[in-house]
Scaffold this motif. Sequence first.
Motif, PDB file in Angstrom:
ATOM      1  N   ASN A   8      14.175 -21.135 -13.604  1.00  0.00           N
ATOM      2  CA  ASN A   8      13.652 -20.259 -14.642  1.00  0.00           C
ATOM      3  C   ASN A   8      13.728 -18.813 -14.160  1.00  0.00           C
ATOM      4  O   ASN A   8      13.270 -18.485 -13.074  1.00  0.00           O
ATOM      5  N   GLY A   9      14.300 -17.970 -14.970  1.00  0.00           N
ATOM      6  CA  GLY A   9      14.574 -16.588 -14.585  1.00  0.00           C
ATOM      7  C   GLY A   9      16.037 -16.419 -14.202  1.00  0.00           C
ATOM      8  O   GLY A   9      16.520 -15.313 -14.054  1.00  0.00           O
ATOM      9  N   ASP A  10      16.713 -17.515 -14.040  1.00  0.00           N
ATOM     10  CA  ASP A  10      18.130 -17.521 -13.683  1.00  0.00           C
ATOM     11  C   ASP A  10      18.956 -18.230 -14.752  1.00  0.00           C
ATOM     12  O   ASP A  10      20.055 -18.691 -14.465  1.00  0.00           O
ATOM     13  N   LEU A  11      18.430 -18.332 -15.946  1.00  0.00           N
ATOM     14  CA  LEU A  11      19.137 -19.010 -17.024  1.00  0.00           C
ATOM     15  C   LEU A  11      20.199 -18.075 -17.585  1.00  0.00           C
ATOM     16  O   LEU A  11      19.881 -17.052 -18.168  1.00  0.00           O
ATOM     17  N   ASP A  12      21.450 -18.422 -17.378  1.00  0.00           N
ATOM     18  CA  ASP A  12      22.520 -17.559 -17.854  1.00  0.00           C
ATOM     19  C   ASP A  12      23.397 -18.312 -18.842  1.00  0.00           C
ATOM     20  O   ASP A  12      23.809 -19.442 -18.606  1.00  0.00           O
ATOM     21  N   ILE A  13      23.607 -17.684 -19.964  1.00  0.00           N
ATOM     22  CA  ILE A  13      24.512 -18.202 -20.981  1.00  0.00           C
ATOM     23  C   ILE A  13      24.993 -17.000 -21.785  1.00  0.00           C
ATOM     24  O   ILE A  13      24.215 -16.096 -22.090  1.00  0.00           O
ATOM     25  N   THR A  14      26.273 -16.986 -22.059  1.00  0.00           N
ATOM     26  CA  THR A  14      26.824 -15.875 -22.833  1.00  0.00           C
ATOM     27  C   THR A  14      26.635 -16.161 -24.316  1.00  0.00           C
ATOM     28  O   THR A  14      26.339 -17.282 -24.727  1.00  0.00           O
ATOM     29  N   ILE A  15      26.828 -15.137 -25.101  1.00  0.00           N
ATOM     30  CA  ILE A  15      26.704 -15.275 -26.551  1.00  0.00           C
ATOM     31  C   ILE A  15      27.756 -16.256 -27.062  1.00  0.00           C
ATOM     32  O   ILE A  15      27.471 -17.100 -27.917  1.00  0.00           O
ATOM     33  N   ARG A  16      28.963 -16.179 -26.543  1.00  0.00           N
ATOM     34  CA  ARG A  16      30.031 -17.085 -26.984  1.00  0.00           C
ATOM     35  C   ARG A  16      29.716 -18.530 -26.619  1.00  0.00           C
ATOM     36  O   ARG A  16      29.956 -19.439 -27.407  1.00  0.00           O
ATOM     37  N   GLN A  17      29.191 -18.740 -25.428  1.00  0.00           N
ATOM     38  CA  GLN A  17      28.815 -20.097 -25.033  1.00  0.00           C
ATOM     39  C   GLN A  17      27.696 -20.636 -25.928  1.00  0.00           C
ATOM     40  O   GLN A  17      27.712 -21.806 -26.312  1.00  0.00           O
ATOM     41  N   MET A  18      26.733 -19.772 -26.241  1.00  0.00           N
ATOM     42  CA  MET A  18      25.636 -20.189 -27.121  1.00  0.00           C
ATOM     43  C   MET A  18      26.169 -20.495 -28.515  1.00  0.00           C
ATOM     44  O   MET A  18      25.762 -21.471 -29.145  1.00  0.00           O
ATOM     45  N   PHE A  73      29.383  -5.649 -17.286  1.00  0.00           N
ATOM     46  CA  PHE A  73      30.790  -6.022 -17.365  1.00  0.00           C
ATOM     47  C   PHE A  73      31.634  -4.916 -16.757  1.00  0.00           C
ATOM     48  O   PHE A  73      32.422  -4.265 -17.428  1.00  0.00           O
ATOM     49  N   HIS A  74      31.433  -4.712 -15.476  1.00  0.00           N
ATOM     50  CA  HIS A  74      32.276  -3.771 -14.752  1.00  0.00           C
ATOM     51  C   HIS A  74      33.539  -4.505 -14.337  1.00  0.00           C
ATOM     52  O   HIS A  74      33.655  -5.732 -14.464  1.00  0.00           O
ATOM     53  N   VAL A  75      34.471  -3.780 -13.816  1.00  0.00           N
ATOM     54  CA  VAL A  75      35.757  -4.374 -13.471  1.00  0.00           C
ATOM     55  C   VAL A  75      35.603  -5.455 -12.413  1.00  0.00           C
ATOM     56  O   VAL A  75      36.163  -6.536 -12.532  1.00  0.00           O
ATOM     57  N   LYS A  76      34.808  -5.219 -11.389  1.00  0.00           N
ATOM     58  CA  LYS A  76      34.699  -6.190 -10.301  1.00  0.00           C
ATOM     59  C   LYS A  76      33.516  -7.141 -10.450  1.00  0.00           C
ATOM     60  O   LYS A  76      33.510  -8.208  -9.859  1.00  0.00           O
ATOM     61  N   ASN A  77      32.514  -6.742 -11.206  1.00  0.00           N
ATOM     62  CA  ASN A  77      31.292  -7.547 -11.255  1.00  0.00           C
ATOM     63  C   ASN A  77      30.947  -7.877 -12.705  1.00  0.00           C
ATOM     64  O   ASN A  77      30.388  -7.065 -13.421  1.00  0.00           O
ATOM     65  N   ARG A  78      31.277  -9.090 -13.129  1.00  0.00           N
ATOM     66  CA  ARG A  78      30.941  -9.518 -14.491  1.00  0.00           C
ATOM     67  C   ARG A  78      29.844 -10.559 -14.404  1.00  0.00           C
ATOM     68  O   ARG A  78      30.043 -11.646 -13.862  1.00  0.00           O
ATOM     69  N   THR A  79      28.689 -10.225 -14.946  1.00  0.00           N
ATOM     70  CA  THR A  79      27.582 -11.174 -14.946  1.00  0.00           C
ATOM     71  C   THR A  79      26.998 -11.255 -16.355  1.00  0.00           C
ATOM     72  O   THR A  79      26.948 -10.269 -17.072  1.00  0.00           O
TER      73      THR A  79
END
Length: 187
Positions: A48-58, A90-96
């Motif tokens: 909890n607090g680390d739940l990651d999902i993109t809008i497209r995945q959702m 969404f930087h070039v090297k770091n996409r989270t």
Amino acid sequence: MSKYKRKGRSKFIMLEKWFYQSEAWAAALPSEKAAYLIFKDIYIGTNNGDLDITIRQMADAINVGKNVANKAINGLIEKGFLEVTKRSSFHVKNRTATLYRLTEYACDVSGNPATKAFMKWRCEEKQQSRIEDQQSRERDKCCKSDTVKPANSPVRGTVGTNYDFSQYREQDTYIDIPQGVMVNEQR
């Protein structure tokens, strides 16, 4: 073996009675409820607090478009079911992706206790329209008996049987009766 493992059983999602009887859950849209169940499915008890999902995945998970999925997540945040723990970058090297936290449980990342903010959420009173919008205008109200409507008005009365059949040709109104059939004529 960990006490959290359930050997031989599939994962399930549990909603407590106090949870689904809350005003926020009752006011949630179906897409918001489906999105919340996806977040509960991602939650394994220690992330909890680390739940990651993109809008497209959702959007793919709940079978809706990206805009509806985005509105569903924002609705969950507004109603207090979710909190954002880290914004996306969404930087070039770091996409989270954005990281979320279910407010129903304590945060495993920061150690913050469960806030259950959705229990404090109240539905806003809808703003009533102005008085002149609620009532029909005087000209639209049912007419009084002494008021005469014009002849072409649809509310003048029901259509009577006073038709002028002189405009129709005889062949249009003639009924062809087969030979051998007797018709009683009134005299």
